[in-house]
Design a protein around this motif. Structure first.
Motif, PDB file in Angstrom:
ATOM      1  N   CYS A  45       0.826  -1.212   0.000  1.00 55.27           N
ATOM      2  CA  CYS A  45       0.000   0.000   0.000  1.00 55.27           C
ATOM      3  C   CYS A  45       0.861   1.263   0.000  1.00 55.27           C
ATOM      4  CB  CYS A  45      -0.939  -0.005   1.207  1.00 55.27           C
ATOM      5  SG  CYS A  45      -2.249  -1.248   1.116  1.00 55.27           S
ATOM      6  N   GLU A  46       1.920   1.260   0.786  1.00 55.36           N
ATOM      7  CA  GLU A  46       2.800   2.437   0.812  1.00 55.36           C
ATOM      8  C   GLU A  46       3.484   2.630  -0.531  1.00 55.36           C
ATOM      9  OE1 GLU A  46       4.605   5.827   2.406  1.00 55.36           O
ATOM     10  OE2 GLU A  46       2.939   4.591   3.141  1.00 55.36           O
ATOM     11  N   ALA A  47       3.955   1.547  -1.133  1.00 53.05           N
ATOM     12  CA  ALA A  47       4.619   1.645  -2.439  1.00 53.05           C
ATOM     13  C   ALA A  47       3.641   2.109  -3.514  1.00 53.05           C
ATOM     14  CB  ALA A  47       5.235   0.306  -2.811  1.00 53.05           C
ATOM     15  N   LEU A  48       2.400   1.598  -3.489  1.00 54.81           N
ATOM     16  CA  LEU A  48       1.410   2.029  -4.475  1.00 54.81           C
ATOM     17  C   LEU A  48       1.086   3.511  -4.322  1.00 54.81           C
ATOM     18  CD1 LEU A  48      -1.211  -0.870  -4.678  1.00 54.81           C
ATOM     19  CD2 LEU A  48       0.156   0.046  -6.548  1.00 54.81           C
ATOM     20  N   LEU A  49       0.925   3.983  -3.100  1.00 57.67           N
ATOM     21  CA  LEU A  49       0.589   5.396  -2.886  1.00 57.67           C
ATOM     22  C   LEU A  49       1.728   6.295  -3.358  1.00 57.67           C
ATOM     23  CD1 LEU A  49      -1.653   7.190  -1.821  1.00 57.67           C
ATOM     24  CD2 LEU A  49      -0.580   7.118   0.430  1.00 57.67           C
ATOM     25  N   ASN A  50       2.962   5.911  -3.069  1.00 58.11           N
ATOM     26  CA  ASN A  50       4.106   6.684  -3.558  1.00 58.11           C
ATOM     27  C   ASN A  50       4.151   6.697  -5.082  1.00 58.11           C
ATOM     28  OD1 ASN A  50       4.893   7.171  -0.921  1.00 58.11           O
ATOM     29  ND2 ASN A  50       6.417   5.545  -0.885  1.00 58.11           N
ATOM     30  N   PHE A  51       3.902   5.533  -5.676  1.00 64.35           N
ATOM     31  CA  PHE A  51       3.929   5.441  -7.140  1.00 64.35           C
ATOM     32  C   PHE A  51       2.829   6.284  -7.766  1.00 64.35           C
ATOM     33  CE2 PHE A  51       2.022   3.210 -10.812  1.00 64.35           C
ATOM     34  CZ  PHE A  51       3.024   3.471 -11.730  1.00 64.35           C
ATOM     35  N   PHE A  52       1.629   6.245  -7.211  1.00 65.23           N
ATOM     36  CA  PHE A  52       0.530   7.029  -7.764  1.00 65.23           C
ATOM     37  C   PHE A  52       0.814   8.525  -7.674  1.00 65.23           C
ATOM     38  CE2 PHE A  52      -2.601   3.401  -6.688  1.00 65.23           C
ATOM     39  CZ  PHE A  52      -2.347   2.798  -7.917  1.00 65.23           C
ATOM     40  N   SER A  53       1.409   8.965  -6.568  1.00 66.55           N
ATOM     41  CA  SER A  53       1.714  10.387  -6.428  1.00 66.55           C
ATOM     42  C   SER A  53       2.718  10.835  -7.488  1.00 66.55           C
ATOM     43  CB  SER A  53       2.251  10.682  -5.027  1.00 66.55           C
ATOM     44  OG  SER A  53       3.513  10.060  -4.819  1.00 66.55           O
ATOM     45  N   LEU A  54       3.635   9.950  -7.862  1.00 68.40           N
ATOM     46  CA  LEU A  54       4.618  10.286  -8.892  1.00 68.40           C
ATOM     47  C   LEU A  54       3.999  10.228 -10.279  1.00 68.40           C
ATOM     48  CD1 LEU A  54       7.661  10.908  -9.365  1.00 68.40           C
ATOM     49  CD2 LEU A  54       7.999   8.450  -9.627  1.00 68.40           C
ATOM     50  N   ALA A  55       3.274   9.148 -10.580  1.00 64.99           N
ATOM     51  CA  ALA A  55       2.711   8.968 -11.924  1.00 64.99           C
ATOM     52  C   ALA A  55       1.688  10.048 -12.250  1.00 64.99           C
ATOM     53  CB  ALA A  55       2.080   7.586 -12.037  1.00 64.99           C
ATOM     54  N   PHE A  89      -5.810  11.182  -9.152  1.00 61.02           N
ATOM     55  CA  PHE A  89      -5.182  10.812  -7.887  1.00 61.02           C
ATOM     56  C   PHE A  89      -6.188  10.581  -6.758  1.00 61.02           C
ATOM     57  CE2 PHE A  89      -3.064  11.846  -3.855  1.00 61.02           C
ATOM     58  CZ  PHE A  89      -2.078  10.875  -3.874  1.00 61.02           C
ATOM     59  N   PRO A  90      -7.233  11.397  -6.583  1.00 60.94           N
ATOM     60  CA  PRO A  90      -8.167  11.109  -5.471  1.00 60.94           C
ATOM     61  C   PRO A  90      -8.756   9.709  -5.543  1.00 60.94           C
ATOM     62  CG  PRO A  90      -8.540  13.310  -6.320  1.00 60.94           C
ATOM     63  CD  PRO A  90      -7.586  12.658  -7.261  1.00 60.94           C
ATOM     64  N   ARG A  91      -9.097   9.257  -6.732  1.00 65.75           N
ATOM     65  CA  ARG A  91      -9.665   7.927  -6.865  1.00 65.75           C
ATOM     66  C   ARG A  91      -8.626   6.850  -6.582  1.00 65.75           C
ATOM     67  NH1 ARG A  91     -13.151   5.993 -12.133  1.00 65.75           N
ATOM     68  NH2 ARG A  91     -14.322   4.321 -11.124  1.00 65.75           N
ATOM     69  N   LEU A  92      -7.416   7.063  -7.056  1.00 64.62           N
ATOM     70  CA  LEU A  92      -6.341   6.106  -6.787  1.00 64.62           C
ATOM     71  C   LEU A  92      -6.017   6.065  -5.301  1.00 64.62           C
ATOM     72  CD1 LEU A  92      -4.043   7.049  -9.791  1.00 64.62           C
ATOM     73  CD2 LEU A  92      -5.476   5.021  -9.609  1.00 64.62           C
ATOM     74  N   GLN A  93      -5.994   7.223  -4.668  1.00 60.98           N
ATOM     75  CA  GLN A  93      -5.739   7.290  -3.229  1.00 60.98           C
ATOM     76  C   GLN A  93      -6.829   6.564  -2.459  1.00 60.98           C
ATOM     77  OE1 GLN A  93      -5.929  11.218  -1.436  1.00 60.98           O
ATOM     78  NE2 GLN A  93      -4.083  10.803  -0.259  1.00 60.98           N
ATOM     79  N   ALA A  94      -8.079   6.700  -2.917  1.00 63.27           N
ATOM     80  CA  ALA A  94      -9.178   6.005  -2.252  1.00 63.27           C
ATOM     81  C   ALA A  94      -9.037   4.497  -2.396  1.00 63.27           C
ATOM     82  CB  ALA A  94     -10.508   6.471  -2.829  1.00 63.27           C
ATOM     83  N   SER A  95      -8.521   4.031  -3.532  1.00 59.91           N
ATOM     84  CA  SER A  95      -8.333   2.588  -3.708  1.00 59.91           C
ATOM     85  C   SER A  95      -7.275   2.056  -2.753  1.00 59.91           C
ATOM     86  CB  SER A  95      -7.954   2.278  -5.155  1.00 59.91           C
ATOM     87  OG  SER A  95      -6.663   2.779  -5.473  1.00 59.91           O
TER      88      SER A  95
END
Length: 541
Positions: A45-55, A89-95
């Motif tokens: 989850c931490e890696a996905l959130l970091n990746f989404f913030s970058l992408a 990003f809001p939707r990805l963060q919610a996931s």
């Protein structure tokens, strides 16, 4: 996967490189069975959130066309229906929030191979359903999908179970199936009937599984945030092998042992280009704004710019000089470095691929043995220029490494140089100053190499805050402050609702059992993706 294997793309490409997106649509399947999910959920989850913030913050064309996330538990749960990444990003963060809220110690324990097979099968059906809808809307971009399965279970066993379970399933829409085994952070002992090397990607296949054997592969990733981050960030790189990216041209060989005709023909090495790092300029502008020019969308990029993206032209670098390893001053190198490796273009035959790899290996070996660098020139002719007009040139240095790669970096020409009238360094410094400086330096911890993984700039946190501070979120925050004194605190947020049509579970994927496209556009009375409580919760994250 062997070093000569062109990979799962051997059966064709999605189209010309100039129009192809960075990545095909991708479905991420997480093994949510116990105890697999309990061991990896926090790092994933931490890696996905970091990746989404970058992408979501990168300027230029979107590097990920579509992404979906499913979790394989007692049933397959759709956490994120197929959605674009950029600007979402809001939707990805919610996931990710929903992934964190999943129970970690519930459900049946066991191998879970059958549930992963069902998750892959349902993912193919979801993608076909999505494609039918996009075809009706006239916006279908790709008909093939890449599926990545993240599991804590032994990867070789999962691969075997998937091959057996999907043998009779229609996989025409599946470009590649990756099985990523998340290790304990240390090399595990191989099974009795398994040979394992964590440094290699293993291409599986057998005479009994000719359909899946060519599109399924296995990798291992350590169970820690940085390793998982690096795996997700590989999705930002151009993975296309429709054609080679660069030709490195050496002078004609003069030795008799080079073979007949070699004296008249230059040695041509066909290479692929890979980014070494993301340009900071891609993060300088707003997430969805124009940003700074990077050459990604320009028809004619700057001649001194080598870029690793699908729209890049075929570069040709002519080697004109050899240089001693210490014969180049670092101050005249500029721009981002890029990695050169032997091409994996599926359109080349096996003999040409093998010969090209052997020559690439020989070049790396010889440059290291002699302590040489190569000086190469690239020429660019502007549209509309006459035949007698000189071409605009740019120069690069080619550096060898101990890995099976070369490093290419731009080097300054005469026109770009500025005066540098600095005197030479005197031999003996003043004694008192020398003593103070040496004492200060002795207090430093000496590291043999620089490790970028240990240099943290808190960029992810900065990007995350910037992406969530939109005008809409600010207005919601103000409304929340006004209402805080008038009503009780809001209830705990509900989990984000998926917006795809639920898929019926079947034993096989068939065209007769696939649901049809949606009847029409969504009604204006359809509830929003997030409730009021969900929106307020996202603001406080």
């Amino acid at each position: 996967m062997s070093s000569m294997d062109p990979g799962p793309f051997h059966h064709g490409g999605p189209g010309p490189s100039s129009t192809r997106p960075w990545q095909l649509p991708r479905l991420l399947i997480l093994d949510g069975t116990f105890p697999s999910w309990a061991d990896v959920h926090s790092n994933v989850c931490e890696a996905l959130l970091n990746f989404f913030s970058l992408a979501c913050s990168l300027a230029g064309p979107s590097r990920i066309q579509l992404l979906g996330i499913n979790v394989a538990r007692d049933q397959v749960e759709c956490i994120l229906p197929f959605a674009e990444v950029k600007g979402n990003f809001p939707r990805l963060q919610a996931s990710v929030t929903e992934l964190r809220s999943l129970p970690r110690e519930e459900g049946r324990a066991g191998p879970g191979g059958e549930r992963l097979r069902s998750a892959v099968q349902d993912g193919l059906r979801q993608f076909e359903q999505y494609n039918r809808h996009r075809l009706v809307c006239g916006s279908l971009n790709s008909s093939t999908l890449e599926i990545t399965v993240l599991t804590r279970q032994p990867g070789k066993r999962i691969v075997d179970e998937l091959e057996r379970g999907l043998r009779d399933v229609n996989v025409d829409n599946l470009r590649r199936l990756q099985v990523i085994e998340i290790s304990k952070g240390e090399a595990r002992e191989p099974d009795e009937d398994e040979e394992w090397s964590p440094l290699l990607t293993e291409q599986t296949g057998s005479p009994e599984s000719l359909t899946l054997g060519s599109i399924i592969d296995l990798q291992m990733v350590d169970n820690e945030v940085v390793s998982l981050e690096m795996f997700f960030k590989s999705w930002l790189q151009d993975q296309g092998v429709d054609r080679e990216h660069l030709h490195l041209i050496l002078p004609a060989a003069s030795a008799p042992s080079a073979g007949p005709g070699a004296a008249n023909n230059p040695v041509r090495l066909k290479c692929d280009i890979q980014e070494r790092m993301l340009s900071p300029s891609l993060l300088s502008g707003p997430a969805n704004g124009p940003g700074r020019k990077t050459g990604l969308g320009e028809k004619f990029p700057a001649p001194y710019e080598i870029a690793a993206h699908p729209g890049a032209p075929l570069y040709q670098l002519h080697v004109i000089r050899a240089l001693r390893y210490r014969g180049v001053c670092e101050s005249v190198l500029y721009g981002l470095p890029h990695i050169l490796r032997p091409t994996g273009c599926w359109q080349l035959d096996w003999d040409e691929l093998e010969e090209n790899q052997h020559r690439f290996h020989a070049l790396c070996h010889t440059l290291l043995k002699r302590g040489w660098l190569l000086l190469a020139e690239s020429q660019f002719r502007f549209p509309g220029s006459g035949l007698r007009d000189p071409s605009l040139g740019s120069f690069y240095v080619i550096l060898p490494s101990n890995s099976f790669t070369l490093l290419v970096k731009a080097v300054a020409s005469r026109e770009l140089l500025l005066p540098c009238p600095f005197p030479a360094l005197p031999d003996d410094p003043e004694a008192t100053a020398l003593s103070h400086v040496e004492s200060a330096l002795d207090a430093l911890l000496v590291e043999p190499t620089y490790n970028p993984r240990q240099a943290v700039t808190h960029l992810y946190l900065h990007l995350r805050r910037k992406l969530t501070k939109t005008p809409r979120s600010r207005s919601l925050a103000q409304r929340r402050e006004r209402q805080s004194s008038e009503q009780a605190p809001p209830a705990q947020p509900k989990r984000a609702r998926a917006t795809v049509i639920p898929l019926l579970k079947t034993s096989a994927v068939s065209s007769s059992s696939l649901p049809g496209p949606p009847a029409g556009p969504k009604s204006s009375s359809e509830p929003p993706l997030f409730s009021k409580e969900d929106e307020e919760f996202l603001l406080g994250m």
